[in-house]
Motif scaffolding. Structure first.
Motif, PDB file in Angstrom:
ATOM      1  N   HIS A 131      48.808-106.219 102.458  1.00  0.00           N
ATOM      2  CA  HIS A 131      48.428-106.071 101.046  1.00  0.00           C
ATOM      3  C   HIS A 131      47.951-104.650 100.741  1.00  0.00           C
ATOM      4  CE1 HIS A 131      48.782-110.088  99.217  1.00  0.00           C
ATOM      5  NE2 HIS A 131      48.483-110.573 100.412  1.00  0.00           N
ATOM      6  N   GLU A 185      52.516-118.790 105.717  1.00  0.00           N
ATOM      7  CA  GLU A 185      52.025-118.592 104.338  1.00  0.00           C
ATOM      8  C   GLU A 185      53.227-118.610 103.413  1.00  0.00           C
ATOM      9  OE1 GLU A 185      49.626-115.045 103.958  1.00  0.00           O
ATOM     10  OE2 GLU A 185      48.146-115.767 105.409  1.00  0.00           O
ATOM     11  N   TRP A 187      53.290-118.592 100.356  1.00  0.00           N
ATOM     12  CA  TRP A 187      53.035-117.858  99.116  1.00  0.00           C
ATOM     13  C   TRP A 187      53.149-116.352  99.268  1.00  0.00           C
ATOM     14  CZ3 TRP A 187      49.479-120.700 101.966  1.00  0.00           C
ATOM     15  CH2 TRP A 187      48.574-119.944 102.729  1.00  0.00           C
ATOM     16  N   HIS A 188      53.219-115.866 100.499  1.00  0.00           N
ATOM     17  CA  HIS A 188      53.156-114.419 100.728  1.00  0.00           C
ATOM     18  C   HIS A 188      54.576-113.844 100.877  1.00  0.00           C
ATOM     19  CE1 HIS A 188      50.953-110.819 102.534  1.00  0.00           C
ATOM     20  NE2 HIS A 188      52.237-110.537 102.659  1.00  0.00           N
TER      21      HIS A 188
HETATM   22 ZN   LIG Z   1      49.022-112.479 101.166  1.00  0.00          ZN
END
Ligand SMILES: [Zn+2]
Length: 236
Positions: A131, A185, A187-188
């Motif tokens: 990120h 994950e 969502w990532h």
């Molecule tokens: Zn993330």
């Protein structure tokens, strides 16, 4: 072929202007970096409202989101760029017991490596998060269960079918084929033409002595954070 030509474009640009170490470690403010754009409210919610992404990442995301919309799928960014300081806040709040991890105050975990491992189930160490780079984002819900039925499943199926057409990839895939590090994950998502180059630079430029400046940083090397977590991704 398309991905390869985009890759070549960025590889050439980077050869002329190699990415700086502080960038890879998230030690900058995207609000004052001309390579970043702020996210329009139409695509962002929560902490991503007034958030930032690299311009190239956002432009590719916007194309993908518009295509998804035509198929009845609404892609919403819920977390975008988080720099070193914002990751340090998240990490230290967990390390020092201010934020509970699965209902537990982690200051009760005396073994520091164990304490770090519990945080690493859900959060990165400052200086090691994708990120930081402006290439990665969290979409719709931070919950794998959400993506297993109904609206969430529809979104995930759309992404697994179409995200690669826009050069996005899910780095934290199901842990098969020996992938190490973070749990899955759904969502990532990561904008690969840039993030693969930053990962290559990270491997070349960053060593354990650079992972510092936060509580618990002494556990980075014993836990082999760079090898097991930064490199533990499904897309390169
Ligand atoms: Zn993330």
């Amino acid at each position: 072929m398309k991905l390869f030509s985009v890759f070549l474009f960025f590889a050439t640009a980077l050869a002329q202007n190699p990415v700086e170490k502080n960038y890879l470690l998230g030690r900058f403010d995207p609000a004052f970096d001309p390579r970043f754009v702020s996210l329009p409210a139409a695509y962002a919610q929560g902490s991503a409202l007034n958030g930032f992404l690299r311009k190239e990442t956002f432009e590719a995301f916007q194309k993908m989101a518009e295509a998804a919309k035509k198929d009845g799928v609404n892609l919403i960014i819920i977390s975008a760029t988080r720099n070193f300081d914002s990751q340090k806040r998240i990490w230290e709040n967990k390390w020092n017991g201010k934020t509970k991890v699965e209902g537990k105050d982690l200051t009760s975990v005396a073994d520091l490596k164990k304490r770090a491992r519990l945080i690493l189930l859900f959060s990165s160490m400052p200086g090691t998060s994708r990120h930081h780079w402006g290439t990665d984002m969290d979409l719709n819900a931070l919950d794998n269960l959400y993506f297993s039925s109904g609206e969430g499943l529809k979104i995930y199926q759309w992404l697994t079918t179409h995200a690669s057409e826009y050069d996005f990839c899910q780095p934290y895939s199901a842990k098969i084929d020996g992938r190490t590090g973070y749990e899955e994950e759904k969502w990532h998502w990561s904008y690969l033409p840039l993030s693969r180059l930053f990962l290559e630079e990270y491997k070349k430029q960053i060593s354990y002595s650079d992972i510092k400046g936060f509580d618990g940083s002494e556990t980075a090397e014993p836990l082999q954070i760079i090898d097991n977590y930064v490199r533990g991704v499904a897309c390169h």
